[in-house]
Design a protein around this motif. Structure first.
Motif, short mmCIF file in Angstrom:
data_model
loop_
_atom_site.label_atom_id
_atom_site.label_comp_id
_atom_site.label_asym_id
_atom_site.label_seq_id
_atom_site.Cartn_x
_atom_site.Cartn_y
_atom_site.Cartn_z
N SER A 286 0.83 -1.20 0.00
CA SER A 286 0.00 0.00 0.00
C SER A 286 0.87 1.25 0.00
O SER A 286 1.61 1.51 0.95
CB SER A 286 -0.91 0.00 1.24
OG SER A 286 -1.48 1.28 1.43
N ALA A 287 0.76 2.06 -1.07
CA ALA A 287 1.60 3.26 -1.17
C ALA A 287 1.27 4.26 -0.07
O ALA A 287 2.16 4.86 0.53
CB ALA A 287 1.43 3.90 -2.55
N PHE A 288 -0.02 4.45 0.20
CA PHE A 288 -0.41 5.41 1.23
C PHE A 288 -0.18 4.83 2.62
O PHE A 288 0.20 5.55 3.54
CB PHE A 288 -1.87 5.83 1.05
CG PHE A 288 -2.22 7.09 1.78
CD1 PHE A 288 -1.59 8.29 1.49
CD2 PHE A 288 -3.18 7.08 2.78
CE1 PHE A 288 -1.90 9.46 2.17
CE2 PHE A 288 -3.51 8.25 3.47
CZ PHE A 288 -2.86 9.44 3.16
N GLY A 289 -0.38 3.52 2.77
CA GLY A 289 -0.09 2.87 4.05
C GLY A 289 1.38 2.96 4.39
O GLY A 289 1.75 3.15 5.56
N HIS A 290 2.24 2.85 3.37
CA HIS A 290 3.68 2.99 3.57
C HIS A 290 4.01 4.39 4.06
O HIS A 290 4.83 4.58 4.96
CB HIS A 290 4.41 2.68 2.26
CG HIS A 290 5.90 2.77 2.35
ND1 HIS A 290 6.59 3.96 2.17
CD2 HIS A 290 6.84 1.81 2.61
CE1 HIS A 290 7.88 3.73 2.31
NE2 HIS A 290 8.06 2.45 2.58
N GLY A 293 3.11 4.78 7.62
CA GLY A 293 3.72 3.82 8.55
C GLY A 293 2.66 2.96 9.21
O GLY A 293 2.74 2.65 10.41
N HIS A 294 1.66 2.55 8.45
CA HIS A 294 0.51 1.82 9.00
C HIS A 294 0.92 0.43 9.46
O HIS A 294 1.70 -0.26 8.79
CB HIS A 294 -0.59 1.71 7.94
CG HIS A 294 -1.93 1.38 8.49
ND1 HIS A 294 -2.30 0.11 8.86
CD2 HIS A 294 -3.00 2.18 8.76
CE1 HIS A 294 -3.54 0.12 9.32
NE2 HIS A 294 -3.99 1.37 9.27
N PRO A 295 0.41 -0.03 10.61
CA PRO A 295 0.80 -1.36 11.12
C PRO A 295 0.40 -2.51 10.22
O PRO A 295 0.97 -3.60 10.31
CB PRO A 295 0.08 -1.44 12.48
CG PRO A 295 -0.99 -0.39 12.43
CD PRO A 295 -0.46 0.69 11.55
N THR A 300 0.04 -5.97 3.10
CA THR A 300 -0.33 -5.57 1.74
C THR A 300 0.78 -5.79 0.72
O THR A 300 0.55 -5.58 -0.47
CB THR A 300 -0.72 -4.07 1.72
OG1 THR A 300 0.45 -3.26 1.98
CG2 THR A 300 -1.80 -3.76 2.73
N ILE A 301 1.96 -6.19 1.16
CA ILE A 301 3.07 -6.38 0.23
C ILE A 301 2.73 -7.49 -0.76
O ILE A 301 2.38 -8.61 -0.38
CB ILE A 301 4.37 -6.71 0.98
CG1 ILE A 301 4.82 -5.50 1.81
CG2 ILE A 301 5.48 -7.12 0.01
CD1 ILE A 301 6.05 -5.73 2.64
N CYS A 321 -4.99 -0.72 4.79
CA CYS A 321 -4.33 0.38 5.51
C CYS A 321 -5.12 1.68 5.43
O CYS A 321 -4.89 2.60 6.23
CB CYS A 321 -2.94 0.64 4.90
SG CYS A 321 -1.79 -0.72 5.04
N CYS A 322 -6.03 1.78 4.48
CA CYS A 322 -6.65 3.08 4.18
C CYS A 322 -8.15 3.11 4.40
O CYS A 322 -8.81 4.09 4.04
CB CYS A 322 -6.33 3.46 2.73
SG CYS A 322 -4.57 3.59 2.39
#
Length: 339
Positions: A286-290, A293-295, A300-301, A321-322
């Protein structure tokens, strides 16, 4: 509803070369799998931060940059691989208004020459026809007839953008792609240009792809909104739905940044931490989760996160993450849907 424009999984990547032999070192994934559609007479807003790939989408749609993958169908014709000759008849119906009229208008040409050029290129117009058409275009965009003999540098920013709009509507196209057409203008002038675009849409039955980073502007003009982040669309819905019931964390952050006219009203701001990932080396998940720094980022990788219809006409990326927990549970029960 029939579709005037349909874009499927559009990708535009730019190679980076370096070293002594100028070998390819990396790739900028400016647009990385965008799908959208526009119906006749509809305005679709495309929003996101600077650098997310919005303008590259616009240039790819009018074939100013070649796509690496995907499909672009305009008015029933596949133009994905169309060359210069193949695009010439298409350009009558597919035009563009650029962000900076100073750059997009030839400073050495008078307004008459600028507006006459489309008629010369496509032919079939006598000198008398061209004069009549130019006078009509100037009147339609709110400029005096005497403007024809002046040069772009003699006009204000708003007036120059009106000239750019006049050029775009010269051949009465079906679709105009507006690439941040008001972002360089004063706020008072922005509303005038937006109202002009709406008026022309009613008169000519135009469709717009309206690109901006300001969601307040997009709300004023759009029927549907697509939110873009790091080369991908993460949420799309009707304009009112996006503003009243956003689902994606990035959409919520963009909306929270809109200034409110009432200074006494308390507005909850969503403060974004971290840096925007590079399109050269985007996150594996997740680009936005990255960025946050979302747990749940590790989960999502390598995960496909397609747009899924969470409510009728409302699609959001399946990104744990979003999304709120309730929305994520609802989304897992839904099926991916094309946009």
């Amino acid at each position: 509803m029939s579709k005037l424009l349909e874009v499927q999984d559009l990708k535009v990547h730019f190679p980076i070369h370096g070293g002594l032999l100028m070998r390819r070192k990396a790739v900028v994934k400016a647009v990385d799998g965008v799908s959208l559609s526009i119906a006749p007479g509809e305005t679709v807003g495309l929003v996101g931060e600077s650098g997310c790939g919005k303008s590259t989408v616009a240039k790819a749609l009018v074939r100013l940059v070649p796509p690496n993958a995907g499909r672009i169908v305009f008015n029933g014709k596949d133009i994905t691989r169309a060359g210069t000759l193949g695009m010439r008849p298409i350009r009558r119906d597919l035009q563009m208004v650029f962000q900076d009229p100073v750059e997009s208008l030839n400073a050495r040409h008078s307004v008459r020459e600028i507006l006459e050029e489309p008629f010369r290129i496509h032919g079939g117009y006598s000198a008398a026809d061209r004069r009549k058409k130019i006078a009509g275009l100037l009147d339609r965009v709110g400029l005096p007839a005497a403007s024809a003999d002046r040069y772009p540098f003699e006009f204000s920013g708003g007036q120059r953008q009106r000239i750019g709009i006049a050029r775009a509507i010269a051949l009465e196209p079906k679709l105009i792609i507006c690439d941040e057409p008001v972002s360089a203008l004063d706020v008072s002038v922005q509303s005038q240009v937006l109202n002009l675009l709406l008026e022309l849409q009613r008169e000519l039955g135009l469709s717009y792809l309206f690109i901006a980073h300001d969601l307040a502007v997009v709300k004023h003009i759009s029927d549907r909104v697509a939110v873009m982040y790091l080369g991908k669309i993460v949420e799309t819905a009707g304009s009112e739905t996006i503003y009243q019931n956003p689902k994606h964390a990035y959409t919520k952050a963009l909306l929270s940044a809109i200034p409110h006219p009432d200074p006494t009203r308390e507005v909850k701001r969503v403060l974004l931490e971290g840096d925007v990932p590079s399109p050269i080396d985007p996150p594996a998940g997740s680009a936005f989760g990255h960025r946050l720094g979302h747990p749940k980022y590790e989960e999502t990788i390598g995960l496909e996160m397609p747009l899924v219809e969470i409510e009728p006409g409302h699609r959001v990326a399946a990104d744990p993450c979003c999304l709120e927990e309730a929305d994520w549970r609802k989304l897992k029960l839904a099926k991916p849907a094309g946009s």
